[in-house]
Design an enzyme around this catalytic site. Structure first.
Site, PDB file in Angstrom:
ATOM      1  N   ASP A  50       0.821  -1.209   0.000  1.00  0.00           N
ATOM      2  CA  ASP A  50       0.000   0.000   0.000  1.00  0.00           C
ATOM      3  C   ASP A  50       0.859   1.265   0.000  1.00  0.00           C
ATOM      4  O   ASP A  50       2.032   1.240   0.365  1.00  0.00           O
ATOM      5  CB  ASP A  50      -0.867   0.036   1.271  1.00  0.00           C
ATOM      6  N   ASP A  51       0.203   2.350  -0.358  1.00  0.00           N
ATOM      7  CA  ASP A  51       0.682   3.742  -0.171  1.00  0.00           C
ATOM      8  C   ASP A  51       1.639   4.259  -1.243  1.00  0.00           C
ATOM      9  O   ASP A  51       2.047   5.406  -1.189  1.00  0.00           O
ATOM     10  CB  ASP A  51       1.325   3.964   1.206  1.00  0.00           C
TER      11      ASP A  51
ATOM     12  N   HIS B 287      -5.122   9.440   0.784  1.00  0.00           N
ATOM     13  CA  HIS B 287      -5.004   8.535   1.930  1.00  0.00           C
ATOM     14  C   HIS B 287      -5.937   8.966   3.061  1.00  0.00           C
ATOM     15  O   HIS B 287      -5.543   9.083   4.229  1.00  0.00           O
ATOM     16  CB  HIS B 287      -3.559   8.419   2.418  1.00  0.00           C
TER      17      HIS B 287
ATOM     18  N   HIS C   3       3.923  -2.212   3.035  1.00  0.00           N
ATOM     19  CA  HIS C   3       4.000  -0.881   2.417  1.00  0.00           C
ATOM     20  C   HIS C   3       5.298  -0.758   1.625  1.00  0.00           C
ATOM     21  O   HIS C   3       6.382  -0.907   2.211  1.00  0.00           O
ATOM     22  CB  HIS C   3       3.938   0.196   3.498  1.00  0.00           C
TER      23      HIS C   3
HETATM   24 ZN   LIG Z   1      -2.397   3.067   3.396  1.00  0.00          ZN
END
Ligand SMILES: [Zn+2]
Length: 222
Positions: free
Chosen positions: A35-36, A89, A179
């Site tokens: 993620d991210d 986010h 992440h």
């Molecule tokens: Zn996230």
């Protein structure tokens, strides 16, 4: 011009061979998810995944795709799956319907512009979701993808601890949350991939893990 280039690179990459060859009903599968991103370390992560013959799923933040569209394009070209992780986010349940729809829709546009692909999956930031968020995701033609195990890699920030956590959380048909913006996760990945393969795991995308039974818009998984 940009669209022509995207179309050309997608034509060369075609459909990931894995989708046709790995049957998770018959073999032990695990989905690694990141993620991210895209972030500064994502390209290094893609190299490690390619070297191991592993496929993964990336939940992309819209504003970060705007910063690194070429990395988003590379993720798709390497045969990984992508999903929407909102534009800024945002913790979605705290927002109005319109703001949630904006977060999801703008990100769909940004990702499609960069990669030529429109996601069919989203992951709510911080795992914060409810029935209203899921309904708005359905309107945006998105399925919700959660996870079976979270590494808390952003808290650990330690290569050895991250590796140990992933190995502890790994299980057949599991979905591991990490992440790609955490440098230690990317550093740990070659060792993690080697050990998971030794333990017999096939590292696949979320759609491959779902075995053709999804993702379906408005449904929540895992
Ligand atoms: Zn996230």
């Amino acid at each position: 011009m940009i669209h022509a280039l995207v179309a050309a690179s997608l034509a060369f990459s075609s459909v990931p061979a894995q989708t046709a060859t790995v049957n998770c009903a018959r073999v032990k599968c695990l989905a690694l998810t990141f993620d991210d991103g895209p972030g500064a370390q994502t390209s290094a992560l893609l190299k490690a995944l390619s070297k191991a013959g592993a496929k993964a799923t990336f939940f992309l933040v819209g504003k970060r795709v705007e910063e690194r569209p070429e990395v988003a394009r590379q993720i798709v070209a390497k045969g990984h799956a992508i999903g929407n992780h909102t534009y800024s986010h945002a913790a979605l349940p705290a927002h109005s319907d319109n703001d949630i729809l904006d977060e999801l829709k703008v990100t769909q546009e940004v990702i499609e512009e960069a990669t030529g692909r429109r996601p069919t999956m989203f992951r709510p930031p911080y795992g914060q979701t409810d029935e209203r968020v899921l309904g708005l995701a359905a309107q945006t033609e998105l399925a919700e993808i959660l996870w079976t195990g979270t590494t808390l890699d952003w808290q650990l920030r330690d290569t050895k601890k991250i590796k140990a956590t992933v190995l502890k959380l790994a299980k057949r048909d599991g979905v591991i949350l990490m992440h790609d913006v955490v440098p230690q996760t990317v550093t740990a990945m070659p060792g993690i991939l080697k050990e998971l393969k030794k333990r017999g795991y096939h590292l696949v995308t979320v759609p491959t893990l779902l075995r053709g039974k999804g993702p379906t818009a408005g449904k929540s998984y895992f």
